[in-house]
Design a protein around this motif. Sequence first.
Motif, short mmCIF file in Angstrom:
data_model
loop_
_atom_site.label_atom_id
_atom_site.label_comp_id
_atom_site.label_asym_id
_atom_site.label_seq_id
_atom_site.Cartn_x
_atom_site.Cartn_y
_atom_site.Cartn_z
N GLY A 216 0.82 -1.16 0.05
CA GLY A 216 -0.02 -0.09 0.17
C GLY A 216 0.81 1.30 0.05
N GLY B 141 -3.85 3.77 -3.69
CA GLY B 141 -4.17 2.84 -2.40
C GLY B 141 -3.79 3.35 -1.20
N ARG C 250 -0.88 -0.86 4.35
CA ARG C 250 -1.69 -1.87 4.01
C ARG C 250 -1.08 -2.82 3.19
NH1 ARG C 250 -7.23 -1.10 5.35
NH2 ARG C 250 -7.36 0.53 6.98
#
Length: 257
Positions: free
Chosen positions: A151, A191, A195
């Motif tokens: 991410g 994004g 993550r």
Amino acid sequence: MIEILTAAELDRARETGALVGTILQAMKERATVGVNLLDIDRWTKQMIEDAGAVSCYVDYAPSFGRGPFGHYICTAVNDAVLHGLPHDYALRDGDLLTLDLAVTLRGISADAAISFVVGETQAPEDLAMIDATQRALAAGIAAARPNARIGDISRAIGTVLRTAGYPINLEFGGHGIGSTMHQDPHIANDGRPGRGYILRPGLLLAIEPWVMADTDELVTDDDGWTLRSATGARTAHTEHTIAITEKGAEILTLPRA
């Protein structure tokens, strides 16, 4: 599948990456006004075979294509951006051409793409779009380091593209790579940081920002492969394969000096 390569495999990956970068540079130099896309495909085939490598594309037949692909390089012109199927087309002055290439050498694959304008007519908006994908790629690579997450790469790419004013399609993006061309993890071009998969030394990633000038919607040609902007807008795509090392990211797909 996610592969973590050994030191010996990383050395082989460097060979493959250098081959990909060298072929792309050679094809860019040959892609002049009047050159046919099928000639670029033929020249690419010859360079791959001369190096003892294997194309990742000829037998490539994923669920989203009308496979097998049957060619050695993707050639996307103007409003085409991904999976451009080589066909009987002579390049014109001002065409925006994307070349995308993946090969396997000694059991390890590498994947890269470049966009550039053919000939003397260099529209500023085309150059700006290409530059945005290159800057987004650099930002994504800078975010790729041990213990970072996928991410983090996605957010770095997306920040550059969104700031430049381009819509972002999340359907196609970067990916893991190793003994095969496409592996997990998927790397979306935008994004949330913090993550996703934690990056580890030995991981290979193909990072590939791409944009269309005024839309995030794709349409597929009748050939079943070539993806174009739904509005007919111009497009750009830049990609490198990198290795995660203890020190950070190493770009593998640079041409040989």
